[in-house]
Scaffold this active site. Structure first.
Site, PDB file in Angstrom:
ATOM      1  N   ASP A 235      51.023  34.978  46.439  1.00  8.34           N
ATOM      2  CA  ASP A 235      49.878  35.601  46.055  1.00  8.34           C
ATOM      3  C   ASP A 235      50.131  37.073  46.239  1.00  8.34           C
ATOM      4  O   ASP A 235      50.028  37.454  47.364  1.00  8.34           O
ATOM      5  CB  ASP A 235      48.919  35.018  46.475  1.00  8.34           C
TER       6      ASP A 235
ATOM      7  N   GLY B  88      47.556  37.353  36.400  1.00  6.49           N
ATOM      8  CA  GLY B  88      47.853  37.740  34.941  1.00  6.49           C
ATOM      9  C   GLY B  88      48.009  39.155  34.449  1.00  6.49           C
ATOM     10  O   GLY B  88      48.094  39.689  33.385  1.00  6.49           O
TER      11      GLY B  88
ATOM     12  N   ASP C  37      40.388  34.927  39.697  1.00  3.78           N
ATOM     13  CA  ASP C  37      40.012  33.231  40.485  1.00  3.78           C
ATOM     14  C   ASP C  37      38.844  32.741  39.802  1.00  3.78           C
ATOM     15  O   ASP C  37      37.992  33.196  39.159  1.00  3.78           O
ATOM     16  CB  ASP C  37      39.564  33.663  41.797  1.00  3.78           C
TER      17      ASP C  37
END
Ligand code: GLA
Length: 386
Positions: free
Chosen positions: A154, A191, A212
């Protein structure tokens, strides 16, 4: 949040210029993991930072006892907040909530399940825990020693330009490869920079395409229906990831969760349940485990569905299946029940076709040129037409 969107815009330009991205994507097809979209459970949507080893063990127990494992949910993924500190050699240790990562992995594996974990290419994770920057190889080795099968990586605190970002993901990919263990590599950077175009080239088996999700109809619908156009970037081993499921978390009604699940399956999205599996209603379990609906998601062709018709708030989506039939979603995003029609010429089946309702598990008969159903507010009718 705003920073992320800004960088999508700014960096989007760099991607277009830097890669001259007008041609078709090139996928490294192999026999690696994630030949179909990964299925399992992830701790974040329900437990967030409070997750403990006991929660993860009970999720693994529930996957087996509820039949979700038999339905295909295999990965038990620990999200953020498991990390402790590094020792003098730089080796990462879990925090006190996860006293024995190897023991946990043995427990999960003994049930025929797989264990996933979470880190960041930056110095810190999104929740402020230790990231992997500068420790990629050591961390990959720790994961392999613990028996980890899946890594969500992440972006969070990562700093750098587009090239640096790609290099950081590639670096962890190489570190994972070096361990010799098959570890699904899940890119999470919301993205940015049209990740679907380059995700496979840095070893990504899946990549988040959006910010999210939350347990809210408008948010889920914005993300899910917004995936249209990304279908050509999905293929066996490489999936667009519109984020984890919210089914069963309580803030959408049954029709809205049916829409969520139907849409994710038409999208060939990863199916990572995000609810508390130890406290599921029968409706939640039924939505998560309908075998015919999951069959749409897991279809061997690996084709991602797309929208073929739209009239105001009504949409028809189609996914081609390996047997030549079409999975078809009739969606009503409006505020009252409405008839929705699938015209066979729009969905590419012949003049006459047989129609099956996948949620109801019922053959509806043979129809000519079109099929119409009454679809509830925020609801769906999911069909197989051939
Ligand atoms: C980001 C991700 C979420 C979750 C959290 C954890 O927001 O997009 O899916 O992993 O970080 O901090």
């Amino acid at each position: 949040m705003m920073g992320r969107f800004l960088s999508i815009v700014v960096r989007g330009c760099i991607v277009l210029v830097g890669l001259g991205l007008l041609g078709a994507p090139v996928f490294a097809q192999g026999n690696g993991p994630a030949r179909t979209p990964p299925m399992g459970w992830n701790s974040w949507n329900h437990f967030a930072c409070k997750v403990t080893e006991a929660d993860v063990r009970s999720a693994a127990d529930a996957l087996v006892s509820t039949g979700m494992k038999s339905a295909g949910y295999i990965y038990v993924n620990i999200d953020d907040c498991w990390q402790g500190t590094r020792d003098e050699k730089g080796v990462i240790h879990p925090n006190g909530k996860f006293p024995d990562m190897k023991g946990l992995s043995d427990y999960v594996h003994a049930k025929g399940l797989k264990l996933g974990i979470y880190s960041s290419p930056g110095p810190k994770t999104c929740a402020g825990f230790e990231g992997s920057l500068g420790h990629e190889e050591l961390d990959a080795q720790s994961y392999a020693q613990w028996g980890i099968d899946y890594l969500k990586y992440d972006y969070c605190s990562f700093q750098g330009d587009f090239a640096a970002q790609m290099a950081a993901y590639e670096k962890m990919h190489e570190a994972l490869e070096k361990t010799g263990r098959a570890i699904v590599f899940s890119l999470c950077q919301y993205g940015m920079d049209r990740v679907w175009r380059w995700g496979p080239s840095v070893g990504g088996n899946l990549w988040r395409t959006t910010d999210d999700i939350s347990d809210d109809y408008n948010d889920m619908a914005y993300i899910g229906f917004g995936q249209n156009g990304l279908e050509r970037f999905a293929a066996p081993g490489h999936w667009n990831d519109p984020d984890m499921l919210e089914v069963g978390n309580g803030r959408m009604n049954k029709d809205e969760y049916l829409t969520h699940m139907s849409l994710w399956c038409l999208l060939a999205a990863p199916l990572l349940a995000g609810n508390d599996l130890s406290k599921m209603t029968p409706d939640t379990l039924a939505i998560l485990t309908n075998p015919e609906v999951i069959g749409v998601d897991q279809d061997a062709l690996g084709s991602q569905g797309h929208r073929v018709a739209q009239e105001g708030q009504l949409e028809v989506w189609v996914k081609l299946l390996a047997d030549g039939s079409k999975a078809v979603g009739l969606f009503n995003r409006g505020e009252s029940v409405m008839p929705v029609t699938a015209y066979f010429r729009d969905i590419g089946v012949g003049d006459t076709a047989s129609v099956r309702d996948l949620w109801e598990k019922k053959d509806l008969g043979v129809y000519s040129s079109s099929f119409t159903a009454q679809v509830p507010k925020h609801g769906v009718v999911l069909l197989k037409i051939k």
